[in-house]
Design an enzyme around this catalytic site. Structure first.
Site, PDB file in Angstrom:
ATOM      1  N   MET A  29      27.949  22.836 -42.069  1.00 45.56           N
ATOM      2  CA  MET A  29      27.795  21.513 -42.693  1.00 45.56           C
ATOM      3  C   MET A  29      26.298  21.204 -42.832  1.00 45.56           C
ATOM      4  O   MET A  29      25.900  20.041 -42.906  1.00 45.56           O
ATOM      5  CB  MET A  29      28.507  20.454 -41.867  1.00 45.56           C
ATOM      6  CG  MET A  29      30.011  20.737 -41.803  1.00 45.56           C
ATOM      7  SD  MET A  29      31.022  19.286 -41.515  1.00 45.56           S
ATOM      8  CE  MET A  29      30.451  18.818 -39.915  1.00 45.56           C
ATOM      9  N   ALA A  31      22.136  21.057 -41.878  1.00 41.49           N
ATOM     10  CA  ALA A  31      21.276  20.751 -40.728  1.00 41.49           C
ATOM     11  C   ALA A  31      21.148  22.025 -39.890  1.00 41.49           C
ATOM     12  O   ALA A  31      21.449  22.057 -38.695  1.00 41.49           O
ATOM     13  CB  ALA A  31      21.818  19.588 -39.911  1.00 41.49           C
ATOM     14  N   LEU A  32      20.738  23.075 -40.567  1.00 40.60           N
ATOM     15  CA  LEU A  32      20.746  24.412 -39.960  1.00 40.60           C
ATOM     16  C   LEU A  32      19.750  24.542 -38.814  1.00 40.60           C
ATOM     17  O   LEU A  32      18.680  23.933 -38.831  1.00 40.60           O
ATOM     18  CB  LEU A  32      20.446  25.456 -41.045  1.00 40.60           C
ATOM     19  CG  LEU A  32      21.440  25.454 -42.215  1.00 40.60           C
ATOM     20  CD1 LEU A  32      21.049  26.498 -43.263  1.00 40.60           C
ATOM     21  CD2 LEU A  32      22.867  25.702 -41.750  1.00 40.60           C
ATOM     22  N   HIS A  33      20.128  25.335 -37.829  1.00 41.61           N
ATOM     23  CA  HIS A  33      19.303  25.509 -36.635  1.00 41.61           C
ATOM     24  C   HIS A  33      19.479  26.926 -36.100  1.00 41.61           C
ATOM     25  O   HIS A  33      20.200  27.730 -36.703  1.00 41.61           O
ATOM     26  CB  HIS A  33      19.677  24.464 -35.575  1.00 41.61           C
ATOM     27  CG  HIS A  33      21.165  24.383 -35.323  1.00 41.61           C
ATOM     28  ND1 HIS A  33      21.879  25.384 -34.698  1.00 41.61           N
ATOM     29  CD2 HIS A  33      22.073  23.435 -35.655  1.00 41.61           C
ATOM     30  CE1 HIS A  33      23.139  25.061 -34.622  1.00 41.61           C
ATOM     31  NE2 HIS A  33      23.308  23.878 -35.214  1.00 41.61           N
ATOM     32  N   GLU A  34      18.864  27.183 -34.944  1.00 43.27           N
ATOM     33  CA  GLU A  34      18.905  28.530 -34.347  1.00 43.27           C
ATOM     34  C   GLU A  34      20.332  29.029 -34.129  1.00 43.27           C
ATOM     35  O   GLU A  34      20.593  30.228 -34.193  1.00 43.27           O
ATOM     36  CB  GLU A  34      18.196  28.518 -32.981  1.00 43.27           C
ATOM     37  CG  GLU A  34      16.696  28.247 -33.053  1.00 43.27           C
ATOM     38  CD  GLU A  34      15.950  29.338 -33.803  1.00 43.27           C
ATOM     39  OE1 GLU A  34      16.255  30.513 -33.564  1.00 43.27           O
ATOM     40  OE2 GLU A  34      15.082  28.998 -34.635  1.00 43.27           O
ATOM     41  N   HIS A  36      22.951  28.465 -36.037  1.00 41.36           N
ATOM     42  CA  HIS A  36      23.431  29.014 -37.312  1.00 41.36           C
ATOM     43  C   HIS A  36      22.794  30.372 -37.573  1.00 41.36           C
ATOM     44  O   HIS A  36      23.447  31.297 -38.057  1.00 41.36           O
ATOM     45  CB  HIS A  36      23.093  28.067 -38.466  1.00 41.36           C
ATOM     46  CG  HIS A  36      23.838  26.762 -38.415  1.00 41.36           C
ATOM     47  ND1 HIS A  36      23.215  25.552 -38.235  1.00 41.36           N
ATOM     48  CD2 HIS A  36      25.161  26.504 -38.510  1.00 41.36           C
ATOM     49  CE1 HIS A  36      24.123  24.598 -38.228  1.00 41.36           C
ATOM     50  NE2 HIS A  36      25.308  25.141 -38.399  1.00 41.36           N
ATOM     51  N   GLY A 148      31.086  29.840 -34.192  1.00 43.20           N
ATOM     52  CA  GLY A 148      30.469  29.837 -32.871  1.00 43.20           C
ATOM     53  C   GLY A 148      31.472  29.416 -31.797  1.00 43.20           C
ATOM     54  O   GLY A 148      32.335  28.563 -32.028  1.00 43.20           O
ATOM     55  N   SER A 187      23.803  20.646 -34.689  1.00 41.33           N
ATOM     56  CA  SER A 187      23.122  19.787 -35.666  1.00 41.33           C
ATOM     57  C   SER A 187      22.947  18.378 -35.106  1.00 41.33           C
ATOM     58  O   SER A 187      22.032  17.654 -35.481  1.00 41.33           O
ATOM     59  CB  SER A 187      23.946  19.717 -36.954  1.00 41.33           C
ATOM     60  OG  SER A 187      24.136  21.017 -37.442  1.00 41.33           O
ATOM     61  N   ARG A 188      23.847  17.991 -34.207  1.00 38.09           N
ATOM     62  CA  ARG A 188      23.745  16.655 -33.626  1.00 38.09           C
ATOM     63  C   ARG A 188      22.509  16.508 -32.735  1.00 38.09           C
ATOM     64  O   ARG A 188      22.049  15.389 -32.493  1.00 38.09           O
ATOM     65  CB  ARG A 188      24.991  16.324 -32.807  1.00 38.09           C
ATOM     66  CG  ARG A 188      26.175  16.055 -33.696  1.00 38.09           C
ATOM     67  CD  ARG A 188      27.458  16.145 -32.930  1.00 38.09           C
ATOM     68  NE  ARG A 188      28.565  16.221 -33.855  1.00 38.09           N
ATOM     69  CZ  ARG A 188      29.324  15.200 -34.202  1.00 38.09           C
ATOM     70  NH1 ARG A 188      29.087  14.020 -33.695  1.00 38.09           N
ATOM     71  NH2 ARG A 188      30.308  15.346 -35.055  1.00 38.09           N
TER      72      ARG A 188
HETATM   73  O1  PAF Z   1      31.738  23.782 -37.441  1.00 38.74           O
HETATM   74  C1  PAF Z   1      31.424  23.226 -38.508  1.00 38.74           C
HETATM   75  O2  PAF Z   1      30.252  23.055 -38.846  1.00 38.74           O
HETATM   76  C2  PAF Z   1      32.539  22.732 -39.417  1.00 38.74           C
HETATM   77  O3  PAF Z   1      33.627  22.277 -38.689  1.00 38.74           O
HETATM   78  C3  PAF Z   1      32.967  23.779 -40.453  1.00 38.74           C
HETATM   79  C4  PAF Z   1      33.550  25.001 -39.786  1.00 38.74           C
HETATM   80  C5  PAF Z   1      31.773  24.168 -41.308  1.00 38.74           C
HETATM   81  C6  PAF Z   1      34.050  23.181 -41.375  1.00 38.74           C
HETATM   82  O4  PAF Z   1      33.565  22.100 -42.095  1.00 38.74           O
END
Ligand code: PAF
Length: 281
Positions: A29, A31-34, A36, A148, A187-188
């Site tokens: 979703m 807000a990429l981070h380490e 991801h 993850g 991301s939070r």
């Molecule tokens: O884990 C997440 O970021 C979300 O639940 C996902 C798997 C991208 C589905 O929207």
């Protein structure tokens, strides 16, 4: 390469597949981070081409404020991927590409997997996750999709999803990526102040304490210990701490020697809801 239409993505993937490449999907979703990044690297270790989807899925939020506050910065995410994995195919669909005219969840028979923890406290959450992933798997048709273990319940629900839908994708679970103090990457975490980031380590401390105690203490004793730990830190509000059988994800009060167990936590730190879990074996 950033692609926002389903059609162009499918054309690109068609060519890649014809050339004999396997496709890995890392759904996100943004807000990429380490965390991801470690999923993406895992995907590259098993697949030739990797698609990272970035889509803030409205149907999985049971709380409108949470959806509103979810961090979004597409250009920062695209830059992040360009720096770390420039060959990644980034899919950034508009809502219409995923849901057509009706932004609504399907309902799935996930059984016990959604009766407790996230399923109990976030009504409809997993139907929303299932709805978006079913569509993404249909669009991308990946050989493998990577998730993850930080969201361990989600990982198990997604495995169940492909059992239900019969979609030919292998679901791969990847170890939780943690910062040097043990806090699970999320991301939070972007919404936490520096001092809250430090405080958030309490979640990891609680899980590691539970793991240490598990072989010699009752579930009830461990639960009390964790509750007291959180009571001593009033900036937190513990939503749940559960020890479950890994097999069925049902909370338990007893222990059987032949079973594997896992501890799960959800807690609010200020307005930010954090979750984590740990195998107890
Ligand atoms: O884990 C997440 O970021 C979300 O639940 C996902 C798997 C991208 C589905 O929207």
């Amino acid at each position: 390469m950033v692609i926002n239409s389903k059609k162009s993505l499918q054309e690109t993937l068609e060519i890649a597949k014809k050339e004999g490449n396997t496709i890995g999907l890392v759904p996100t979703m943004g807000a990429l981070h380490e965390g991801h990044l470690s999923l993406i690297n895992f995907a590259y270790s098993q697949c030739d081409r990797v698609v990272v989807s970035i889509f803030v899925n409205p149907t999985q939020f049971n709380n409108a404020a949470d959806l509103e506050k979810y961090p979004r910065d597409l250009s920062k995410d695209a830059e992040f991927l360009k720096t770390h994995n420039p060959e990644t195919i980034v899919f950034t669909p508009e809502i219409k590409e995923i849901y057509s005219d009706e932004v609504k969840s399907e309902s799935f028979e996930f059984g016990n997997f959604v009766n407790f923890m996230e399923g109990e406290f976030r009504t409809g959450h997993f139907d929303g996750v299932g709805s978006v992933l079913k569509r993404l798997f249909d669009i991308v048709k990946p050989d493998k999709a990577f998730f993850g273990e930080k969201d361990y319940q989600q990982l198990r629900v997604v495995k169940k999803l492909v059992e239900i839908t019969g979609q030919p994708v292998e679901i791969v679970g990847c170890p939780t990526s943690r910062n040097k103090f043990g806090l699970a990457q999320s991301s939070r975490n972007f919404r936490l102040s520096d001092s809250q980031l430090k405080e958030a380590e309490l979640i990891y401390e609680a899980l590691t304490r539970a793991k240490k105690m598990f072989s010699t203490n009752s579930v009830e004793t461990i639960e009390k210990e964790v509750e007291q730990l959180f009571q001593a830190h009033p900036s937190f509000e513990l939503e749940y701490f559960s020890i479950v059988k890994e097999k069925d994800l049902i909370p338990t009060k007893t222990k059987e020697s032949e079973e594997n167990y896992r501890a799960f936590i959800a807690a609010f730190l200020g307005e930010v809801r954090l979750i984590d879990n740990m195998a107890l074996y």
